[in-house]
Design a protein around this motif. Structure first.
Motif, short mmCIF file in Angstrom:
data_model
loop_
_atom_site.label_atom_id
_atom_site.label_comp_id
_atom_site.label_asym_id
_atom_site.label_seq_id
_atom_site.Cartn_x
_atom_site.Cartn_y
_atom_site.Cartn_z
N GLU A 113 -8.31 5.43 -19.93
CA GLU A 113 -8.93 6.56 -19.22
C GLU A 113 -10.33 6.87 -19.72
N SER A 143 -9.68 -2.77 -16.17
CA SER A 143 -9.78 -1.35 -15.78
C SER A 143 -11.11 -0.77 -16.28
N ASP A 146 -14.09 -1.83 -14.05
CA ASP A 146 -14.11 -1.10 -12.76
C ASP A 146 -14.63 0.32 -12.96
N ARG A 147 -14.07 1.01 -13.96
CA ARG A 147 -14.44 2.42 -14.17
C ARG A 147 -15.90 2.53 -14.62
N GLN A 150 -18.26 1.92 -11.65
CA GLN A 150 -18.29 3.07 -10.74
C GLN A 150 -19.10 4.21 -11.32
N HIS A 151 -18.94 4.42 -12.64
CA HIS A 151 -19.56 5.58 -13.27
C HIS A 151 -21.04 5.35 -13.58
#
Ligand SMILES: C[S@@+](CC[C@H](N)C(=O)[O-])C[C@H]1O[C@@H](n2cnc3c(N)ncnc32)[C@H](O)[C@@H]1O
Length: 301
Positions: A113, A143, A146-147, A150-151
């Motif tokens: 996360e 993961s 990808d995150r 995007q950020h």
């Protein structure tokens, strides 16, 4: 315990096992990792090679903080992310004992996360298990990419390790211990001479992963080995070679191999030199050793 169907219909996972498998490494085991000079020197050399003065570094699954501390020799700032609260406490204590530890921000979070507050130059992640089983390296890097994209957009950081090469090799493995017959999973030091092992032929590569490219989580492989010796094929050796860094100046490679994983075959095969051995398996990154072991087929052609 209920079973769920995996995306691959040939495999089932226990949901609890899938969540926690390989995630929590007890504190006392970290001592073994710190004592393992081969591992420590390889990571130190790769980190020294990749990290540059002023760099921003993210260490996913930081444990005792040792790899972050290696990075602190040159980096300006390191975020060291660890999920296990016991390890966070221990890392805090240990980093106070080591000069440079003040550059490291310990973050108690799930690496699945967490994103750093600003873009980073280098991501270190050592959640590496033989065959990429149990621990979540592959899923986590996927993961994270990808995150992060995007950020922050822009280019991805450099990863340590940069890649992994996995290979398999048929063996006759001694499975008798002080007279006790036990065809059981074994681990061996990589390289060197193994007097309890007969290698029938060289290994074959079944997967290569470059963490900066698209990453597959499924390892589905079929291969044929031409055996060069007589004997009983009773096990497969899985070899996992991590390419920790490739030097940007002289292109030399710093690598580190996990322990060899030796999985016994359900039915040993009596073989002669010249026989063809067909091997198939299909497993998911992060799955249990049993998933791989139960999915192996081995037949003499
Ligand atoms: C193989 S250890 C490596 C520790 C340390 N980087 C080293 O090289 O000594 C992997 C570490 O990842 C941590 N870990 C596993 N899953 C995690 C997650 N989802 N988020 C953060 N840390 C995690 C474990 O608690 C463990 O400390």
């Amino acid at each position: 315990m209920p079973l769920i169907e995996n995306a691959d219909k040939n495999q089932t996972l226990h949901p609890e096992e899938d969540c926690y498998l390989g995630q929590f490494i007890p504190l006392q085991y970290h001592h073994h990792m710190l004592m393992d000079d081969y591992r420590m020197n390889a990571f130190k050399a790769a980190i020294d090679e990749a990290v540059f003065p002023g760099a921003k570094v993210l260490d996913l699954g930081g444990g005792t903080g040792v790899l972050s501390w290696f990075a602190a020799a040159k980096a300006d700032k390191i975020w060291c992310v660890e999920l296990n609260p016991e390890l966070i406490r221990e890392a805090r204590r240990l980093l106070k004992l080591n000069h440079g530890g003040e550059k490291i921000e310990l973050v108690h979070a799930d690496a699945f996360e967490y994103l750093p507050p600003e873009p980073v130059d280098i991501v270190i992640c050592e959640m590496l298990h033989p065959g990429m089983l149990r621990e979540k390296q592959i899923h986590l890097i996927k993961s994270f990419k990808d995150r992060y994209n995007q950020h922050f957009g822009g280019s991805l950081p450099r990863f340590i390790p940069e890649a992994v090469i996995m290979a398999v090799q048929p063996l006759q493995q001694i499975q008798r211990f002080t007279g006790f017959h036990a065809p059981i999973i074994q681990f061996q030091q990589p390289g060197g001479i193994h007097n309890d092992t007969l290698e029938f032929c060289p290994p074959q590569v079944y997967s290569t992963i470059d963490y900066s490219e698209k990453i597959s989580e499924q390892f589905c492989w079929k291969g044929i080995f031409k055996l060069e010796q007589d004997g009983e094929v009773n096990a497969l050796r899985f070899i996992t070679k991590n390419i920790l860094s490739i030097s940007l100046t002289d292109h030399s490679i710093i690598e580190w191999q996990n322990h060899y994983l030796i999985l016994p075959l359900a039915k040993p095969l009596q073989a002669e030199a010249g026989n063809l051995l067909k091997i198939t398996f299909n497993y998911q990154a992060g799955g249990s050793l049993a998933h791989l072991q139960n999915g192996i087929t081995a037949i003499l052609a």
